[in-house]
Scaffold this active site. Sequence first.
Site, short mmCIF file in Angstrom:
data_model
loop_
_atom_site.label_atom_id
_atom_site.label_comp_id
_atom_site.label_asym_id
_atom_site.label_seq_id
_atom_site.Cartn_x
_atom_site.Cartn_y
_atom_site.Cartn_z
N TYR A 1 87.96 -13.68 -19.14
CA TYR A 1 89.05 -12.80 -18.87
C TYR A 1 90.19 -13.88 -19.25
CZ TYR A 1 90.08 -15.14 -14.57
OH TYR A 1 90.43 -16.00 -13.40
N LYS B 1 86.84 -19.51 -18.62
CA LYS B 1 87.57 -18.61 -17.63
C LYS B 1 86.59 -17.55 -17.57
CE LYS B 1 92.03 -17.02 -16.66
NZ LYS B 1 92.21 -17.43 -15.37
N GLU C 1 91.19 -27.99 -8.36
CA GLU C 1 92.36 -26.93 -8.64
C GLU C 1 92.28 -25.92 -7.53
OE1 GLU C 1 91.40 -24.99 -11.94
OE2 GLU C 1 89.34 -24.83 -11.75
N LEU D 1 89.98 -25.28 -14.79
CA LEU D 1 90.49 -24.53 -15.79
C LEU D 1 91.80 -25.27 -16.58
CD1 LEU D 1 90.12 -21.84 -17.15
CD2 LEU D 1 92.10 -21.06 -15.81
N1 PDD Z 1 94.13 -17.56 -12.66
N2 PDD Z 1 92.74 -22.22 -12.26
C1 PDD Z 1 92.06 -21.18 -12.05
C2 PDD Z 1 90.78 -21.42 -11.43
C3 PDD Z 1 92.65 -20.12 -12.40
O1 PDD Z 1 91.85 -19.07 -12.34
C4 PDD Z 1 93.93 -20.07 -13.08
C5 PDD Z 1 94.58 -18.79 -13.49
C6 PDD Z 1 94.60 -21.15 -13.06
C7 PDD Z 1 95.85 -21.26 -13.78
O2 PDD Z 1 95.77 -21.11 -15.09
P1 PDD Z 1 97.00 -20.13 -16.00
O3 PDD Z 1 98.13 -21.20 -15.69
O4 PDD Z 1 96.37 -20.25 -17.21
O5 PDD Z 1 97.28 -18.93 -15.30
C8 PDD Z 1 94.10 -22.27 -12.71
C9 PDD Z 1 94.80 -16.31 -12.92
C10 PDD Z 1 96.08 -16.25 -13.06
C11 PDD Z 1 93.71 -15.21 -12.44
O6 PDD Z 1 92.64 -15.30 -12.30
O7 PDD Z 1 94.50 -14.26 -11.95
#
Ligand code: PDD
Length: 283
Positions: free
Chosen positions: A33, A148, A181, A206
């Site tokens: 996703y 992801k 993270e 990620l």
């Molecule tokens: N989450 N780390 C994890 C485990 C994440 O699921 C996300 C993003 C990030 C930040 O990545 P980005 O800057 O590309 O959004 C880091 C999204 C927002 C979610 O699962 O809703």
Amino acid sequence: MSRIAYVNGQYLPHNHATVHIEDRGYQFADGVYEVIPIVMGKMIDENGHLDRLWRSMEELQIDEPMKRRPLQLVMQEVLRQNGVDTGLIYIQVTRGVSRRDHPFPAGAVSSLVMTAKKTSLEKSEKKAEEGVAVITVPDIRWKRRDIKSVSLLPNVLAKQEAVEKGAYEAFQVDEDGLVTEGSSTNAWIVNKEGVLITRQTDHNILAGITRAALLELLEKKGIKFELRAFSEDELHDAREVFLTSSSSYVQPVIKVNDKMIGNGQPGSISIELRGVFKEYMEN
Ligand code: PDD
């Protein structure tokens, strides 16, 4: 305006949008996703998100449900039909529907689902001004966190623990005592010496798109940073802590577990970088 979802070629009322019970996303979390922010009509880092979506599909050998250009047109249409000017678009691709069996099914057709929702910049701004609390939890995830994947159970459990403890996010800590993270965010600190640090990207985290965009902005502005893992002790002793994600942008953290960070107010560097990122999104 009622919400509309895109499901495998159809735009459907959100409440009636469904997938088959033998979709592999539902049965095996066999899917990937993306979550992409839209701010005042502008999609932020669309290319970075789509590159990562394609990378996730390739890593798991999931066929693309359509080419990139038509997918972008569907994204635009989903935003339009939902009247989203500021919000988030959610894209999910799974390996498709097949009789339940673990190996990749021959001839399955990938499923594509898209939804969009509105968010409030004012609420986000207020949260940033106040700062948020985080807790730490053991990182119990698999070893390919760079993909992801919709397999998010450990992340869900971590976030639930955070919510139950009155915190906004849970930072996960690996077996070596190093912060990986957040459950849905990337973690940053400014350490005692004033050095800005976030973890390097590899299979352990990620590669956040917000993180990457902020690093690029830092480089342009000549602001120094270190890409390395920091320990839970460094997190507790940090001068400042903040997190980044597509839904939180740059969000200052003022408390880790029971310990206040700095004077318990958002730190000056965190506030500055929130501003830098906001300007980047708005221009
Ligand atoms: N989450 N780390 C994890 C485990 C994440 O699921 C996300 C993003 C990030 C930040 O990545 P980005 O800057 O590309 O959004 C880091 C999204 C927002 C979610 O699962 O809703």
